[in-house]
Design an enzyme around this catalytic site. Structure first.
Site, PDB file in Angstrom:
ATOM      1  N   HIS A  15       0.821  -1.224   0.000  1.00  0.00           N
ATOM      2  CA  HIS A  15       0.000   0.000   0.000  1.00  0.00           C
ATOM      3  C   HIS A  15       0.853   1.272   0.000  1.00  0.00           C
ATOM      4  O   HIS A  15       0.328   2.363  -0.232  1.00  0.00           O
ATOM      5  CB  HIS A  15      -0.905   0.056   1.240  1.00  0.00           C
ATOM      6  CG  HIS A  15      -1.951  -1.014   1.284  1.00  0.00           C
ATOM      7  ND1 HIS A  15      -2.839  -1.229   0.258  1.00  0.00           N
ATOM      8  CD2 HIS A  15      -2.256  -1.942   2.240  1.00  0.00           C
ATOM      9  CE1 HIS A  15      -3.650  -2.247   0.571  1.00  0.00           C
ATOM     10  NE2 HIS A  15      -3.308  -2.693   1.758  1.00  0.00           N
TER      11      HIS A  15
ATOM     12  N   ASP B  44      -2.918 -10.604  -2.024  1.00  0.00           N
ATOM     13  CA  ASP B  44      -3.409 -10.007  -0.777  1.00  0.00           C
ATOM     14  C   ASP B  44      -4.855  -9.558  -1.029  1.00  0.00           C
ATOM     15  O   ASP B  44      -5.190  -9.083  -2.112  1.00  0.00           O
ATOM     16  CB  ASP B  44      -2.535  -8.807  -0.395  1.00  0.00           C
ATOM     17  CG  ASP B  44      -2.894  -8.229   0.966  1.00  0.00           C
ATOM     18  OD1 ASP B  44      -2.122  -8.429   1.906  1.00  0.00           O
ATOM     19  OD2 ASP B  44      -3.948  -7.556   1.067  1.00  0.00           O
TER      20      ASP B  44
ATOM     21  N   HIS C  29      -6.484  -7.119  -0.048  1.00  0.00           N
ATOM     22  CA  HIS C  29      -6.639  -5.685  -0.306  1.00  0.00           C
ATOM     23  C   HIS C  29      -5.914  -5.328  -1.598  1.00  0.00           C
ATOM     24  O   HIS C  29      -5.022  -6.054  -2.033  1.00  0.00           O
ATOM     25  CB  HIS C  29      -6.074  -4.886   0.879  1.00  0.00           C
ATOM     26  CG  HIS C  29      -6.674  -5.301   2.192  1.00  0.00           C
ATOM     27  ND1 HIS C  29      -6.022  -6.126   3.078  1.00  0.00           N
ATOM     28  CD2 HIS C  29      -7.890  -5.031   2.730  1.00  0.00           C
ATOM     29  CE1 HIS C  29      -6.809  -6.339   4.133  1.00  0.00           C
ATOM     30  NE2 HIS C  29      -7.942  -5.694   3.939  1.00  0.00           N
TER      31      HIS C  29
ATOM     32  N   ASP D  90      -4.586 -12.749   3.781  1.00  0.00           N
ATOM     33  CA  ASP D  90      -5.775 -12.188   4.421  1.00  0.00           C
ATOM     34  C   ASP D  90      -7.052 -12.434   3.606  1.00  0.00           C
ATOM     35  O   ASP D  90      -8.102 -11.870   3.918  1.00  0.00           O
ATOM     36  CB  ASP D  90      -5.604 -10.695   4.742  1.00  0.00           C
ATOM     37  CG  ASP D  90      -4.950  -9.914   3.633  1.00  0.00           C
ATOM     38  OD1 ASP D  90      -4.799 -10.461   2.527  1.00  0.00           O
ATOM     39  OD2 ASP D  90      -4.589  -8.745   3.865  1.00  0.00           O
TER      40      ASP D  90
HETATM   41 ZN   LIG Z   1      -4.087  -7.028   2.957  1.00  0.00          ZN
END
Ligand SMILES: [Zn+2]
Length: 398
Positions: free
Chosen positions: A165, A202, A204, A290
């Site tokens: 991120h 991931d 996200h 995740d």
């Molecule tokens: Zn994540």
């Protein structure tokens, strides 16, 4: 847990023969892990509602490094790490960090780390945390060095803090430095790798990595994530890259609840054909665990078997296209009782253990496969996959 089946006898070096054979396989699989990652201080709970609940007992932040420590411990107990070659991590220098980050941000992180604080939006670190973050970036670089030099055939960088991120000028979403973006650039500059494939599973969206290569035709970025989860609005289907990089950003947003069968279909219908057409010189996996069924920060339903399969599929693509060169970089994964098993399953897929070695167990046994999403693809997931095929089919033969 028993690491080796009972009938295996010990070899001359005191090791079970299966382990001894795996250890002498050349080149071995690399592991980059450092106890100093455990000093990454992400602080206490993500949501601190002290005004309303002044007496609630604080809990550890979800991105506590304890989880990667547990993954390492599990890999030790399961007899996986003994089959891997440890490569040292080192603290990435300013010039390496500047392969992606602004000099101003690099300096600012050092200032913030004098007391500890937030390196941007939701990127906490403790006093001295810049050095741990540099170590995480340096670990993924070391993994690339090991794989590109041929010292190891693939490598797992089990790091904290994560990186996908982080923006060029700001930390974000638990991430300080963009470990994978930096390592991909390093592979190109230091090793002459012309084309890099980054697969980010991931849950996200890997917005930082996407930013780094959005207009770059030499890096193919594929992200599979829960739609519109984090960052909100990022990773939408129509974000496909720009300029000469158009078509080389492949976002595959999926509805909550997508499980093993849906992810398998995503790989078979999108990830694998696109990766094979691209013919990378190196594959880097942004491996956040995740999307697991127990994760507190998302609503996907993957079990350990999905992580094994996804790893094996990308190893197979790498074997066909680039001599099997795969670097796995740890990103998220926040289920204390489950994510470490997923990470260990990935490492186990990399080493392709001898059948005599008992595999890392699925914590929920056969019950894990009783989820509907382990048996079939939901209609909403099917629609999302076909929508992605329609968009990306403009750029790839699917
Ligand atoms: Zn994540």
């Amino acid at each position: 847990m028993a690491a080796v089946a009972g009938e295996a006898s010990e070899g001359e070096a005191g090791l079970p023969p299966a382990v001894a054979a795996a250890l002498t396989a050349e080149p071995p699989v690399g592991l980059i892990y450092d106890d100093r990652f455990l000093s990454h201080n992400s602080g206490l709970a993500l949501i601190e509602d002290r005004d309303n609940y002044p007496f609630a007992e604080p809990i550890a932040h979800v991105s506590s490094p304890v989880l990667v420590g547990r993954a390492k411990q599990l890999m030790d107990l399961a007899g996986i790490t003994v089959q891997m070659r440890r490569l040292p991590a080192y603290e990435a220098g300013d010039d390496e960090l500047a392969l992606y980050h602004t000099r101003d941000y690099i300096q600012r992180v050092g200032e913030i780390a004098k007391t500890g604080g937030d390196a941007g939006t939701g990127a906490p670190m403790g006093q001295g945390g810049d050095r741990v973050a540099r170590l995480a970036a340096g670990a993924v670089i070391a993994a690339v060095d090991g794989v590109m030099s041929g010292e190891v055939r693939s490598a797992y960088a089990l790091v904290r803090p994560p990186g996908h991120h982080a923006l060029a000028g700001r930390g974000m979403g638990f991430c300080i430095f963009g470990n994978v973006a930096i390592a991909a650039r390093h592979a190109q500059r230091a090793h002459g790798a012309a084309k890099i494939l980054i697969v980010d599973w991931d849950v996200h969206h890997g917005n930082g990595t996407q930013d780094a290569f959005y207009a770059d035709p030499t890096v193919l970025f594929i992200s599979i994530h829960q739609e519109d989860l984090f960052p909100v609005g990022s990773g939408a289907l129509d974000q496909v890259g720009e300029g000469s990089g158009e078509g080389l950003t492949v976002n595959i947003p999926l509805p909550g609840g997508t499980g093993n069968k849906g992810y398998l279909a995503v790989f078979e219908r999108l990830v694998l054909p696109i990766a094979r057409s691209f013919v990378p010189d190196l594959v880097i996996i942004s491996a956040g665990q995740d999307a697991s069924v127990l994760d507190p920060l998302a609503r996907m339903a993957l079990t350990t078997s999905a992580y094994r399969t996804m790893t094996a599929m990308l190893l197979s693509v790498a074997a066909e296209t680039c001599g099997g060169r795969v670097v796995v970089a740890q990103e998220g994964g926040y289920a204390p009782a489950y994510a470490p098993y997923c990470s260990a399953a990935i490492a186990e897929s990399l080493v392709e253990p001898h059948p005599a070695i008992t595999p890392v167990p699925e914590p929920y046994g056969l019950r894990a496969e009783s989820l509907p999403s382990s048996r079939t693809i939901g209609l909403d997931a099917e629609r999302a996959i076909e929508a992605a095929r329609s968009v990306h089919g403009r750029f790839w033969r699917l």
